[in-house]
Design an enzyme around this catalytic site. Structure first.
Site, PDB file in Angstrom:
ATOM      1  NE  ARG A 121      -4.254  -0.651   1.513  1.00  0.00           N
ATOM      2  CZ  ARG A 121      -5.296  -0.721   1.936  1.00  0.00           C
ATOM      3  NH1 ARG A 121      -5.514  -0.922   2.973  1.00  0.00           N
ATOM      4  NH2 ARG A 121      -6.438  -0.117   1.215  1.00  0.00           N
ATOM      5  CD  GLN A 126      -2.357   6.659  -3.281  1.00  0.00           C
ATOM      6  OE1 GLN A 126      -2.425   7.879  -3.876  1.00  0.00           O
ATOM      7  NE2 GLN A 126      -2.083   7.109  -1.912  1.00  0.00           N
ATOM      8  CG  ASP A 129      -5.397  -0.181  -2.238  1.00  0.00           C
ATOM      9  OD1 ASP A 129      -5.906  -1.205  -2.182  1.00  0.00           O
ATOM     10  OD2 ASP A 129      -5.027   0.494  -1.433  1.00  0.00           O
ATOM     11  CB  SER A 132      -8.517   1.678  -1.506  1.00  0.00           C
ATOM     12  OG  SER A 132      -7.408   1.571  -0.378  1.00  0.00           O
ATOM     13  CE1 TYR A 225      -4.890  -2.452   6.307  1.00  0.00           C
ATOM     14  CE2 TYR A 225      -2.687  -2.933   5.927  1.00  0.00           C
ATOM     15  CZ  TYR A 225      -4.079  -3.076   5.555  1.00  0.00           C
ATOM     16  OH  TYR A 225      -4.405  -3.216   4.361  1.00  0.00           O
TER      17      TYR A 225
END
Length: 376
Positions: A121, A126, A129, A132, A225
């Site tokens: 990530r 991005q 992803d 997401s 996270y």
């Protein structure tokens, strides 16, 4: 020689997304790829075969047999893996922690499998992803489900019969799903709070017009996270949260860590302290649930009249936009290796190396390797 990219219908119950849209098919064709599509592959996402002008429409068996690269939403079945040519490439959301036998089959077939949930990530990743993009759909839909289920209006209303106070909504978890849920609840006019154990999310929550709920516990971790809380931290957090939930009308829980059981945040005792008619929508129900009473695919009514809704595969409930985002994610990942129609994997690229689950008869992801070997 042009690499053959194949797409087949998703067979998991309730799955309506497709891994390739007509828009992305056109882009792949422009990069020199040959595309074979099972008839009806995009029908459940409202993409007719005729829209795929750049694809060869064939039967499922032919698509699998010809596939040099197979694009999927859900993991391939054991039968689909067996039908692939040895050494083919599979790109999908593979959930390796849930099915050791599937990973074993991919390994034994010498399939090069890329599990998109393993994608690092990073800023560069991005656009690829899938976690997401699909979480954004889940957060949006979860709030709509809650708004329909709660026996109140979301917004404040001024009427001839007096003022109706807005619903109080708490979003637990401020990842992509949580932030989308906050934004959606705000658009619907609710009084919204957001909670996350990562203190850096406070600014994001407040930027969307919600109030940050501070429970006095910080669990900032790595990779975006949260770290696991100590027992003392968990106890303190739970007591403050239990007291706060007594005044909340709607809770949407979104806390999840890929490859692991969802953290338990709301206990049965907390639900028992909530007001009758309150609603909990648990996005994490499929991976164990953030609420102790959650059951995947079911609505549980507690003894005090709280509805606990355990959602399943929310992205599939908005298949058009979910498919569009997912297909673009896969295209951006595949673009790293597809040059002039030929597929050349650069194992020095961390996005390719770290997303790889199996290759050349080996399991490349160490935690999955340990899991498979322990279940041998």
């Amino acid at each position: 020689m042009a690499t053959t990219v194949a797409v087949v219908r998703e067979t998991v119950a309730g799955e309506r997304r497709v891994a390739l849209t007509p828009e992305v098919a056109k882009k792949l064709k422009a990069r020199g790829a040959r595309i074979v599509l099972q008839d009806g592959a995009g029908a459940s996402a409202y993409f007719a075969d005729a829209a795929y002008a750049d694809c060869e429409v064939v039967a499922a068996t032919a698509a699998l047999e010809q596939a040099e690269v197979l694009l999927k939403v859900q993991p391939p079945s054991l039968d689909e893996i067996a039908a692939l040519q040895e050494g083919a490439v599979v790109i999908a959301h593979l959930q390796p922690h849930l099915a050791p036998e599937r990973t074993r089959a991919l390994r034994d077939r010498k399939i090069t499998a890329f599990a998109m949930e393993l994608l690092p990530r990073t800023t560069r990743a991005q656009a690829m992803d899938v976690l997401s993009s699909q979480a954004a759909v889940a957060g949006y839909k979860a709030v709509l489900i809650a708004a329909e289920a709660v026996p109140k209006f979301f917004p404040m209303l001024t009427t001839a019969a007096g003022t109706i106070r807005p619903s109080k909504v708490l979003i637990v978890g401020a990842g992509v799903a949580g932030l989308q849920a906050i934004a959606t609840a705000r658009r619907l006019g609710a009084q919204v709070e957001g909670f996350d154990v990562r203190p850096e999310t406070k600014e994001q929550i407040e930027s969307l017009g919600a109030k940050f709920l501070d429970l006095g516990v910080s669990a900032a971790g790595s990779g975006g996270y949260a770290r696991e809380l100590t027992q003392d931290e968990r106890d303190r957090q739970q007591q403050v949260l239990a007291d706060h939930l007594k005044g909340i009308d709607v809770v949407v829980t979104t806390a999840a860590v890929p490859g692991r059981r969802a953290p338990r945040i709301i206990s049965a005792a907390m639900v028992a302290g909530m007001k009758p008619g309150a609603v909990i929508v648990d996005i994490a129900a499929e991976s164990g649930g953030n609420c102790e009473l959650s059951e995947a695919g079911k609505t549980v009514i507690s003894s005090n009249g709280v509805s606990v809704i355990g959602t399943v595969n929310l992205p599939a409930s908005a298949p058009v936009h979910a498919s569009e985002m997912y297909a673009r994610n896969l295209y951006n990942f595949l673009e790293l290796s597809l040059k002039d129609g030929a597929l050349n994997l650069d194992w020095n690229d961390e996005l390719i190396a770290k997303t790889c689950l199996t290759h050349a008869g080996e399991i490349k992801h160490e935690p999955t390797k340990q899991l498979v070997e322990s279940n041998a």
